[in-house]
Design a protein around this motif. Structure first.
Motif, short mmCIF file in Angstrom:
data_model
loop_
_atom_site.label_atom_id
_atom_site.label_comp_id
_atom_site.label_asym_id
_atom_site.label_seq_id
_atom_site.Cartn_x
_atom_site.Cartn_y
_atom_site.Cartn_z
N MET A 1 0.60 -1.15 0.15
CA MET A 1 -0.01 -0.02 -0.13
C MET A 1 0.99 1.21 0.02
N ARG A 2 0.59 2.22 -0.97
CA ARG A 2 1.52 3.46 -1.10
C ARG A 2 0.92 4.57 -0.11
N LEU A 3 1.94 5.32 0.30
CA LEU A 3 1.74 6.30 1.15
C LEU A 3 0.44 7.16 1.12
N LYS A 4 0.27 7.40 -0.18
CA LYS A 4 -0.96 8.19 -0.64
C LYS A 4 -2.28 7.29 -0.31
N GLU A 5 -2.27 6.21 -0.64
CA GLU A 5 -3.32 5.51 -0.06
C GLU A 5 -3.56 5.08 1.29
N LYS A 6 -2.38 5.12 2.26
CA LYS A 6 -2.39 4.94 3.62
C LYS A 6 -3.19 6.05 4.20
N ILE A 7 -2.67 7.58 3.54
CA ILE A 7 -3.05 8.65 4.23
C ILE A 7 -4.68 8.76 3.79
N LEU A 8 -5.14 8.36 2.54
CA LEU A 8 -6.40 8.35 2.29
C LEU A 8 -7.32 7.52 3.07
N ILE A 9 -7.09 6.33 3.18
CA ILE A 9 -7.71 5.42 4.06
C ILE A 9 -7.72 5.84 5.54
N THR A 10 -6.70 6.35 6.01
CA THR A 10 -6.88 7.03 7.37
C THR A 10 -7.93 8.21 7.52
N LEU A 11 -7.84 9.09 6.47
CA LEU A 11 -8.55 10.17 6.52
C LEU A 11 -10.14 9.80 6.42
N LYS A 12 -10.28 8.77 5.89
CA LYS A 12 -11.68 8.22 5.83
C LYS A 12 -12.29 7.96 7.23
N PHE A 13 -11.51 7.81 7.95
CA PHE A 13 -11.92 7.35 9.53
C PHE A 13 -11.94 8.74 10.48
N CYS A 14 -11.17 9.62 9.93
CA CYS A 14 -10.94 10.87 10.93
C CYS A 14 -12.39 11.53 11.14
N PRO A 15 -13.36 11.50 10.29
CA PRO A 15 -14.40 12.27 10.71
C PRO A 15 -15.33 11.55 12.01
N TYR A 16 -14.90 10.17 12.58
CA TYR A 16 -15.35 9.61 13.80
C TYR A 16 -15.05 10.41 14.68
N LEU A 17 -14.05 11.24 14.53
CA LEU A 17 -13.51 12.01 15.73
C LEU A 17 -14.23 13.29 15.94
#
Length: 595
Positions: A1-17
């Protein structure tokens, strides 16, 4: 998994905060306050050396000492407060994610669960969710604080010596060459260890549930060998990962020491040349140590991003899976009344492409009727039951209950009115009372006991020391198969359903017990629509009508005696059982030589 994909999948869950804004903002504020307080003491050390020690100013030193002590204790108090705030937010987020994931899992089809192992689900719930919440609550705020602290630290170093600050900025990127070089290898090894551990958990779960088979087949030694073999493979991967991690740490620490040593040497050279004061050197050294610590924190963040991205993607895969049965937003709460009519109208259904289980199937089950659903194995009897329950959706066609299309009924309302007992009882490792009460948690003990008496559960419970409080064990291993089925039927009728479905639900009972239970149910719940799926002739003959599935598009309907007399395919279905019964009848009429 590339860095960009890692960041995007992480940002997808940030709204839970965003659901816990106050807690997240508090963590950030406390972190920022702690960050700036942590920058004060090195500067106080500079003032002590350049002003207090150089001028022998004891009063100024004492002031700096108490000021530094006060800053330290305030900082520690903020750390404790922040730690509690993180723990609290982490559990709130864990609760929210559990609620959403389990709610979504409850909407997915049975096929989704059949295509994955229990170990995989256990691993996801036990480990993946925890890793996700830790990353969101701890490491997301830390990266903001990290950036602030790096900027502030470099600004202070620049204030003390702009040349050294510029050198630190120029040499800083070299610190990240080592982590970058090892990142891909570590990620692959991490995935291998994760998969290996998941396989071990999955097999252990299956082994614990299949102890009867293992012991009966004498496979204990074989299972032990397989477990140890998997464990050895896992340990090898873990050791490889550990060796790589130790090598990375060695190279990384060497690089860090080399770069900080160069900066410290140049700072010492400047002190000797009188261009930098001794106090500035001390402060710069302390700030450089903080920068090294920040570098380690940033590497930990990148590691956490790498490992957590796998967990994020797996949880996202669950949440992205669309339910096979879609509940309409316009769904209504429809109450059928006791014993409603059921109609299949031109229903098509298949599990796999190009192989229809039903092809334009149409029939009606009259209200207040006990029907027996029969047919050869694999003809779709259980599928038909699952369609009534809306566990699956027809490819086309409609199913009506009491004249209402079940697609227009809320799933919870529909299933609340259906009582189901299967050949596999699916009992919990709880007491007999709690297992029966599962379908209607608010039921009183008297209600539980009443249905237990109807289903003959009370007969064997009386012989148990703990009575209804008896814990029946994993997969109800402490009671017989027939007793399990009696509990399952009692559970089904406790909620007083309008339709009762019995799918081979009495296959492990003797015919006499089955007859008594059916008689009790019909007497207590008169007018109930009952669907019995069975291969037992006595069960079929006790029904008002037989529904014989002869093909994907045809069902023969009629009284059991009528089908038995005129339909050869129906006769063939029960030929063996009829032959045995006739032999028993003949033997019973022959006088014994000892009489």
């Amino acid at each position: 998994m590339r860095l960009k994909e890692k960041i995007l999948i992480t940002l997808k869950f940030c709204p839970y905060l965003s659901f816990e804004k106050k807690g997240f903002i508090l963590i950030l504020i406390l972190g920022v306050a702690g960050t700036f307080l942590g920058l004060i003491n090195p500067f106080l050390a500079k003032l002590a050396i350049d002003n207090a020690f150089a001028n022998n100013n004891l009063r100024f030193f004492i002031k700096l000492f108490f000021l530094g002590g006060g800053v330290f204790f305030i900082n520690k108090a903020l750390e404790v407060w922040r730690g509690y705030a993180i723990t609290k937010l982490k559990w709130k987020l864990t609760y929210r994610l559990h609620r959403e994931i389990f709610s979504h899992l409850g909407k997915l089809s049975l096929d989704y669960f059949r295509n994955k192992s229990q170990g995989e689900y256990l691993y996801t719930v036990a480990f993946e969710l925890e890793r996700v919440t830790v990353f969101l609550v701890e490491q997301i705020p830390d990266i903001f604080l990290l950036i602030i602290k790096i900027i502030a630290t470099l600004a202070i170093i620049a204030f003390l010596s702009w040349k050294l600050a510029l050198l630190a900025i120029l040499l800083g990127p070299f610190l990240y060459l080592t982590p970058w070089y090892f990142a891909k290898k570590r990620e692959l090894l991490w995935q291998s260890t994760q998969m290996g551990y998941e396989k071990i958990i999955n097999r252990l779960t299956e082994s614990f549930l299949k102890q009867w088979l293992i012991k009966a087949m004498g496979m204990q030694d074989s299972e032990l060998r397989m477990h140890l073999c998997r464990l050895k493979q896992y340990i090898r991967v873990v050791l490889r990962a550990n060796r790589l991690e130790l090598l990375r740490q060695f190279v990384n620490d060497g690089t860090v020491r080399l770069i900080t040593g160069m900066i410290t040497f140049l700072a010492g050279y400047a002190v000797v040349k009188k261009t930098v004061s001794l106090g500035n050197l001390s402060a710069i050294t302390l700030y450089l140590n903080q920068l090294v610590g920040l570098h380690s924190n940033f590497i930990s963040f990148l590691d956490g991003l790498t490992f957590s991205a796998v967990s994020f993607s797996r949880i996202d895969e669950i949440l992205k899976t669309r339910p096979a049965v879609q509940e309409l937003s316009t769904g209504r709460d429809v109450v059928f009344g006791t014993g409603p009519e059921i109609e299949f109208r031109n229903v098509y259904f298949s599990y796999v492409c190009n192989k229809l289980v039903f092809s334009g199937l149409s029939f009606k089950i009259p209200a207040h009727t006990h029907i027996a659903l029969v047919g050869p194995s694999g003809c779709g009897k259980t599928t038909l039951v699952n369609l009534i329950l809306r566990l699956y959706e027809p490819l086309s066609g409609d199913i009506f209950i009491s004249g209402c299309n079940i697609k227009n009924i809320k799933l919870r309302t529909l299933r609340r009115q259906l009582g189901v007992a299967l050949q596999e009882p699916f009992l919990w490792n709880l007491s007999i009372e709690d297992n029966i009460r599962y379908s209607f948690p608010k039921a009183s003990f008297e209600q539980v006991r009443n249905v237990a008496e109807l289903c003959l559960v009370d007969e064997f419970v009386r012989g148990l020391k703990e009575g209804y409080a008896t814990i029946i064990g994993e997969a109800a291993c402490r009671i017989s198969e027939g007793q399990k089925q009696k509990i399952a039927i009692a559970r089904a009728i406790l909620k007083q359903p309008n339709i009762l479905i019995l799918d081979e639900a009495m296959s492990s009972m003797d015919a006499q017990s089955e007859e008594r239970i059916m008689r009790n149910i019909k007497k207590e719940f008169s007018g109930l629509t009952i669907i019995s799926v069975s291969h037992r002739l006595s069960t079929v003959m006790a029904a008002d009508l037989v529904y014989f599935l002869v093909s994907p598009q045809q069902v023969l309907i009629g009284p059991p005696w009528e089908l038995l007399n005129r339909e050869p395919r129906f006769q063939a279905l029960f030929a063996t059982e009829r032959l045995k019964q006739e032999q028993i009848d003949v033997n019973s009429t022959v006088p014994s030589q000892f009489s």
